[in-house]
Design a protein around this motif. Sequence first.
Motif, PDB file in Angstrom:
ATOM      1  N   UNK A 230       7.376  -5.478  -5.726  1.00  0.00           N
ATOM      2  CA  UNK A 230       7.229  -4.150  -5.140  1.00  0.00           C
ATOM      3  C   UNK A 230       8.494  -3.841  -4.339  1.00  0.00           C
ATOM      4  N   UNK A 231       9.023  -2.633  -4.518  1.00  0.00           N
ATOM      5  CA  UNK A 231      10.228  -2.250  -3.782  1.00  0.00           C
ATOM      6  C   UNK A 231       9.947  -1.062  -2.892  1.00  0.00           C
ATOM      7  N   UNK A 232      10.405  -1.167  -1.637  1.00  0.00           N
ATOM      8  CA  UNK A 232      10.252  -0.093  -0.680  1.00  0.00           C
ATOM      9  C   UNK A 232      11.531   0.702  -0.536  1.00  0.00           C
ATOM     10  N   UNK A 233      11.823   1.221   0.656  1.00  0.00           N
ATOM     11  CA  UNK A 233      13.038   2.014   0.867  1.00  0.00           C
ATOM     12  C   UNK A 233      14.298   1.220   0.519  1.00  0.00           C
ATOM     13  N   UNK A 234      15.318   1.929   0.036  1.00  0.00           N
ATOM     14  CA  UNK A 234      16.603   1.312  -0.273  1.00  0.00           C
ATOM     15  C   UNK A 234      17.696   2.355  -0.060  1.00  0.00           C
ATOM     16  N   UNK A 235      18.891   1.881   0.306  1.00  0.00           N
ATOM     17  CA  UNK A 235      19.972   2.820   0.602  1.00  0.00           C
ATOM     18  C   UNK A 235      21.330   2.121   0.591  1.00  0.00           C
ATOM     19  N   UNK A 236      22.317   2.816   0.092  1.00  0.00           N
ATOM     20  CA  UNK A 236      23.699   2.368   0.184  1.00  0.00           C
ATOM     21  C   UNK A 236      24.173   2.533   1.631  1.00  0.00           C
ATOM     22  N   UNK A 237      24.944   1.558   2.109  1.00  0.00           N
ATOM     23  CA  UNK A 237      25.469   1.617   3.473  1.00  0.00           C
ATOM     24  C   UNK A 237      26.994   1.614   3.414  1.00  0.00           C
TER      25      UNK A 237
ATOM     26  N   UNK B 140      11.378  -9.479   1.671  1.00  0.00           N
ATOM     27  CA  UNK B 140      12.788  -9.456   2.059  1.00  0.00           C
ATOM     28  C   UNK B 140      13.097  -8.095   2.660  1.00  0.00           C
ATOM     29  N   UNK B 141      13.449  -8.091   3.944  1.00  0.00           N
ATOM     30  CA  UNK B 141      13.832  -6.889   4.669  1.00  0.00           C
ATOM     31  C   UNK B 141      15.326  -7.004   4.975  1.00  0.00           C
TER      32      UNK B 141
ATOM     33  N   UNK C  66       0.822  -1.217   0.000  1.00  0.00           N
ATOM     34  CA  UNK C  66       0.000   0.000   0.000  1.00  0.00           C
ATOM     35  C   UNK C  66       0.856   1.268   0.000  1.00  0.00           C
ATOM     36  N   UNK C  67       1.991   1.220   0.688  1.00  0.00           N
ATOM     37  CA  UNK C  67       2.851   2.401   0.758  1.00  0.00           C
ATOM     38  C   UNK C  67       3.637   2.613  -0.527  1.00  0.00           C
ATOM     39  N   UNK C  68       3.893   1.523  -1.282  1.00  0.00           N
ATOM     40  CA  UNK C  68       4.687   1.604  -2.515  1.00  0.00           C
ATOM     41  C   UNK C  68       3.947   0.838  -3.612  1.00  0.00           C
ATOM     42  N   UNK C  69       2.850   1.414  -4.126  1.00  0.00           N
ATOM     43  CA  UNK C  69       1.942   0.660  -5.001  1.00  0.00           C
ATOM     44  C   UNK C  69       2.420   0.437  -6.430  1.00  0.00           C
ATOM     45  N   UNK C  70       3.488   1.109  -6.861  1.00  0.00           N
ATOM     46  CA  UNK C  70       3.961   0.912  -8.230  1.00  0.00           C
ATOM     47  C   UNK C  70       4.729  -0.405  -8.304  1.00  0.00           C
ATOM     48  N   UNK C  71       4.131  -1.394  -8.964  1.00  0.00           N
ATOM     49  CA  UNK C  71       4.737  -2.716  -9.034  1.00  0.00           C
ATOM     50  C   UNK C  71       5.294  -3.018 -10.414  1.00  0.00           C
ATOM     51  N   UNK C  72       6.259  -3.934 -10.461  1.00  0.00           N
ATOM     52  CA  UNK C  72       6.797  -4.431 -11.724  1.00  0.00           C
ATOM     53  C   UNK C  72       6.124  -5.757 -12.028  1.00  0.00           C
ATOM     54  N   UNK C  73       5.300  -5.767 -13.071  1.00  0.00           N
ATOM     55  CA  UNK C  73       4.553  -6.947 -13.469  1.00  0.00           C
ATOM     56  C   UNK C  73       5.389  -7.742 -14.466  1.00  0.00           C
ATOM     57  N   UNK C  74       5.763  -8.959 -14.090  1.00  0.00           N
ATOM     58  CA  UNK C  74       6.592  -9.815 -14.947  1.00  0.00           C
ATOM     59  C   UNK C  74       5.735 -10.959 -15.466  1.00  0.00           C
ATOM     60  N   UNK C  75       5.651 -11.082 -16.789  1.00  0.00           N
ATOM     61  CA  UNK C  75       4.864 -12.139 -17.425  1.00  0.00           C
ATOM     62  C   UNK C  75       5.714 -12.834 -18.480  1.00  0.00           C
ATOM     63  N   UNK C  76       5.215 -13.970 -18.964  1.00  0.00           N
ATOM     64  CA  UNK C  76       5.934 -14.731 -19.986  1.00  0.00           C
ATOM     65  C   UNK C  76       4.992 -15.018 -21.142  1.00  0.00           C
ATOM     66  N   UNK C  77       5.442 -14.665 -22.343  1.00  0.00           N
ATOM     67  CA  UNK C  77       4.658 -14.906 -23.542  1.00  0.00           C
ATOM     68  C   UNK C  77       5.505 -15.565 -24.608  1.00  0.00           C
ATOM     69  N   UNK C  78       5.015 -15.546 -25.840  1.00  0.00           N
ATOM     70  CA  UNK C  78       5.728 -16.198 -26.933  1.00  0.00           C
ATOM     71  C   UNK C  78       7.116 -15.605 -27.157  1.00  0.00           C
ATOM     72  N   UNK C  79       7.260 -14.325 -26.892  1.00  0.00           N
ATOM     73  CA  UNK C  79       8.556 -13.678 -27.106  1.00  0.00           C
ATOM     74  C   UNK C  79       9.445 -13.715 -25.875  1.00  0.00           C
ATOM     75  N   UNK C  80       8.983 -14.387 -24.814  1.00  0.00           N
ATOM     76  CA  UNK C  80       9.800 -14.518 -23.613  1.00  0.00           C
ATOM     77  C   UNK C  80       9.302 -13.672 -22.465  1.00  0.00           C
ATOM     78  N   UNK C  81      10.208 -13.356 -21.559  1.00  0.00           N
ATOM     79  CA  UNK C  81       9.857 -12.574 -20.372  1.00  0.00           C
ATOM     80  C   UNK C  81       9.617 -11.121 -20.720  1.00  0.00           C
TER      81      UNK C  81
END
Length: 222
Positions: A77-84, A171-172, A20-35
């Motif tokens: 879906x990806x939330x916060x990310x940061x280099x450490x 994955x956190x 809900x906080x990060x609603x933009x998702x990457x939709x991955x599907x497979x068809x005749x031309x591949x992923x």
Amino acid sequence: MFIPPLFREERLEVLHALLRAHPLGTLVTHGEEGLRADLAPFLLAEDGGKGVLRAHLSRAHDRLDALRAGGEALVLFQGPQAYVTPSWYTSKAVDGKVAPTWNYVAVEVRGTPRLVEDRDWLRAQLDALTALQEASRAAPWGLGDAPPSFVEAQLAKIVGLEIPIRAITGKWKVSQNRTEADRQGVAQGLRHDRADEAMARLVEGEREGAPSKNDHPLKAIN
């Protein structure tokens, strides 16, 4: 997604909160031309199970046939990310045996999609998505602000997408493998060097709680 046990998150309310906080998702599907990977904003409906993802796509989208075929889809879906930087670790001064890393939060959803043609479903989906994103504005915009003929024309150009969630995993990776002193150093560094309060709080062990479904505009979709 590779998830060592230390970084695995399985609490459904926490996973739903990230969607809900990060609603933009990457939709991955497979068809005749591949992923194929496509971005779309999703809404989450609770159904007593793991939930249902809902979105809409252009009728001109060249992946509709693959979606109609009924194969499984993956949505990331990806939330916060940061280099450490190792400079934030207090253990750096002990033996220097430290290395950079990247902290991040992600949720992976799997399910079999179906396309929705119903006009009322599409209107409710757009109303809910717009209401959610406009809620924080002093004068929220709504579909009712546009001419009805324009709205109907836009509805004719889209098709609905519904994905009942079969599996959901989180994955956190937020410095759980470091000492308490190192984690405090990371949280302080994130705040002072990067002004990254979101990741700092995650490193300190906080998790977002899921909002009440009674307050969520998606309840308008039957």
